[in-house]
Design an enzyme around this catalytic site. Structure first.
Site, PDB file in Angstrom:
ATOM      1  N   HIS A 101       0.990  -1.205   0.032  1.00 24.47           N
ATOM      2  CA  HIS A 101       0.066   0.085  -0.112  1.00 24.47           C
ATOM      3  C   HIS A 101       0.887   1.333   0.061  1.00 24.47           C
ATOM      4  O   HIS A 101       1.904   1.287   0.643  1.00 24.47           O
ATOM      5  CB  HIS A 101      -0.967  -0.068   1.374  1.00 24.47           C
ATOM      6  CG  HIS A 101      -1.872   1.285   1.304  1.00 24.47           C
ATOM      7  ND1 HIS A 101      -1.474   2.296   1.781  1.00 24.47           N
ATOM      8  CD2 HIS A 101      -3.194   1.182   0.965  1.00 24.47           C
ATOM      9  CE1 HIS A 101      -2.618   3.079   1.703  1.00 24.47           C
ATOM     10  NE2 HIS A 101      -3.535   2.502   1.173  1.00 24.47           N
ATOM     11  N   ASP A 153     -11.170   2.528  -1.099  1.00 30.91           N
ATOM     12  CA  ASP A 153     -10.180   3.181  -0.383  1.00 30.91           C
ATOM     13  C   ASP A 153     -10.965   4.040   0.588  1.00 30.91           C
ATOM     14  O   ASP A 153     -10.498   5.165   0.497  1.00 30.91           O
ATOM     15  CB  ASP A 153      -9.475   4.145  -1.409  1.00 30.91           C
ATOM     16  CG  ASP A 153      -7.773   4.242  -0.838  1.00 30.91           C
ATOM     17  OD1 ASP A 153      -7.651   3.870   0.262  1.00 30.91           O
ATOM     18  OD2 ASP A 153      -7.146   4.835  -1.581  1.00 30.91           O
TER      19      ASP A 153
HETATM   20  C1  1DF Z   1      -4.927   9.206   1.344  1.00 30.94           C
HETATM   21  C2  1DF Z   1      -4.910   8.184   0.430  1.00 30.94           C
HETATM   22  C3  1DF Z   1      -4.066   8.925   2.872  1.00 30.94           C
HETATM   23  C4  1DF Z   1      -4.629   6.842   0.658  1.00 30.94           C
HETATM   24  C5  1DF Z   1      -3.971   7.624   2.839  1.00 30.94           C
HETATM   25  O1  1DF Z   1      -3.495   7.219   4.050  1.00 30.94           O
HETATM   26  C6  1DF Z   1      -4.291   6.540   1.988  1.00 30.94           C
HETATM   27  C7  1DF Z   1      -5.198  10.445   1.136  1.00 30.94           C
HETATM   28  C8  1DF Z   1      -3.042   8.117   5.159  1.00 30.94           C
HETATM   29  O2  1DF Z   1      -5.982  10.766   0.116  1.00 30.94           O
HETATM   30  O3  1DF Z   1      -4.583  11.601   1.763  1.00 30.94           O
HETATM   31  O4  1DF Z   1      -3.946   5.372   2.417  1.00 30.94           O
HETATM   32  N1  1DF Z   1      -4.784   6.135  -0.392  1.00 30.94           N
HETATM   33  O5  1DF Z   1      -4.643   4.905  -0.249  1.00 30.94           O
HETATM   34  O6  1DF Z   1      -4.879   6.515  -1.189  1.00 30.94           O
HETATM   35 MN    MN Z   2      -5.419   3.410   0.570  1.00 32.56          MN
END
Ligand code: 1DF
Ligand code: MN
Length: 354
Positions: free
Chosen positions: A190, A316
């Protein structure tokens, strides 16, 4: 007059379950640990930019996300029901324990996995889990995989890309791969915030986060793992990458051509021959989720080049939860069999959901 907020409720489908496979949570106790790390002043700048923002911003997005991340019961299930999500496959939110000091990371990984297992016990038909491990201590991580499988009944692992700037392509981490292969626990690679030596040119223009930087860095990490020969050493190891495979399916042709040319030229000591083409490992060792990409042409392209048995649905949550995206994916022009594999059966196979 104050009316209750009107919510669109998207009904469950009779044709398939919708299993969302990259869904985040954060125990309040972990946010307290983060708070202490952020208060120290020398916190990693990428971490400060990401979790420092969510934990302190008065913006509606930040407040909403923290509320959703910390709820493992009523609110989360209400949001799932509103979007017609049957099951969430839950992972401790990025960066999980990977920003902590080694001993704290090892100890907190166990606490987080027990917390997750408790939530699954409360809602066994709605929640599935991924184990958190501390790459800072590969042998402890390997032990936690064993405990998670045997004691908690959880059959996958999440690792949030680099750990304090270090990549799993380094053989010092490979006890983790050995354990994951031995226990048949796929590793979901991830995104994490960018390491400090990569951050500046992305952050100065606001492109370091989920918009672009995450995908660049996580895709790089997957390529480092492939070109280091990890899958020659651990041929049954399975990895999962989100966000439409962090764009790697689109790159496959050029990755193969330039990998072959670079190896043949002996330009880098670090790029040794491997048994197969990079695209072969992407097809045979990786699963891809569409997290954050509710886009039919991209999903179909991935199905075409890596296989319909390797592309899985993910939302997500809570970073991106939109009922219109679920509806758009329901309406994809795709055979009933392929759509059921995408939403349900591939996830049941990969995450051993029974
Ligand atoms: C965000 C996106 C933040 C994901 C995340 O973890 C995350 C974001 C703090 O949009 O700031 O896991 N993501 O998986 O796209
Ligand atoms: Mn994510």
């Amino acid at each position: 007059m104050n009316l209750p907020e009107k919510k669109t409720v998207h009904p469950k489908s009779s044709a398939y379950q919708r299993i969302a496979t990259e869904e985040a949570f954060a125990p309040p106790e972990m946010l307290n640990i983060y708070k202490k790390i952020l208060e120290k002043g020398d916190a990693d700048p990428g971490f400060r930019g990401l979790m420092g923002f969510y934990m302190s911003s008065p913006s509606a997005r930040a407040q909403h996300i923290i509320r959703c991340l910390t709820d493992m019961d009523t609110l989360r299930i209400q949001h799932m029901d509103e979007c017609g999500i049957d099951k969430q496959v839950l992972a401790l939110t990025s960066p999980g324990v990977q920003v902590m000091e080694k001993a704290d990371a090892v100890a907190y990984a166990q606490v987080a996995n027990d917390y997750l297992a408790d939530a699954i016990r409360r809602h066994p038909t709605r929640f599935v889990g991924m184990l958190t491990v501390a790459p800072q201590d590969p042998q402890a991580a390997a032990k936690e995989i064993e405990r998670g499988v045997n004691k908690l009944g959880i059959h996958s692992v999440v690792i949030n890309s680099h750990t304090q700037g270090e990549y799993l392509s380094d053989p010092k981490f490979w006890d983790i791969f050995a354990a994951a292969e031995a226990h048949d626990t796929p590793i979901y690679l991830h995104p994490n915030s960018l390491p400090k030596n990569m951050l500046q040119p992305f952050q100065e223009c606001g492109l370091d986060g989920a918009i672009y930087g995450f995908g660049v860095e996580t895709g790089l990490h997957a390529m480092r793992i492939i070109t280091a020969g990890v899958f020659d050493r651990f041929p049954r190891l399975k990895m999962i990458i989100g966000h439409m495979g962090e764009a790697l399916p689109y790159w496959m042709y050029r990755l193969d051509y330039m990998h072959r040319a670079t190896v043949a030229s002996q330009r880098y000591d670090s790029m040794k021959p491997i048994k197969k083409k990079p695209s072969d490992y992407l097809r045979e060792n990786f699963y891809i989720t569409n997290s954050g990409v509710a886009w039919e042409p991209a999903i179909k392209f991935a199905q075409q080049v890596v296989g319909v048995d390797r592309v899985l649905y993910a939302m997500d949550y809570p970073y991106q939860h939109q009922v219109d995206e679920v509806i758009a994916l329901d309406n994809m022009t795709m055979s009933a069999e392929d759509k059921k594999m995408f939403f349900q059966t591939n996830a049941e196979t990969v995450f051993k959901i029974r």
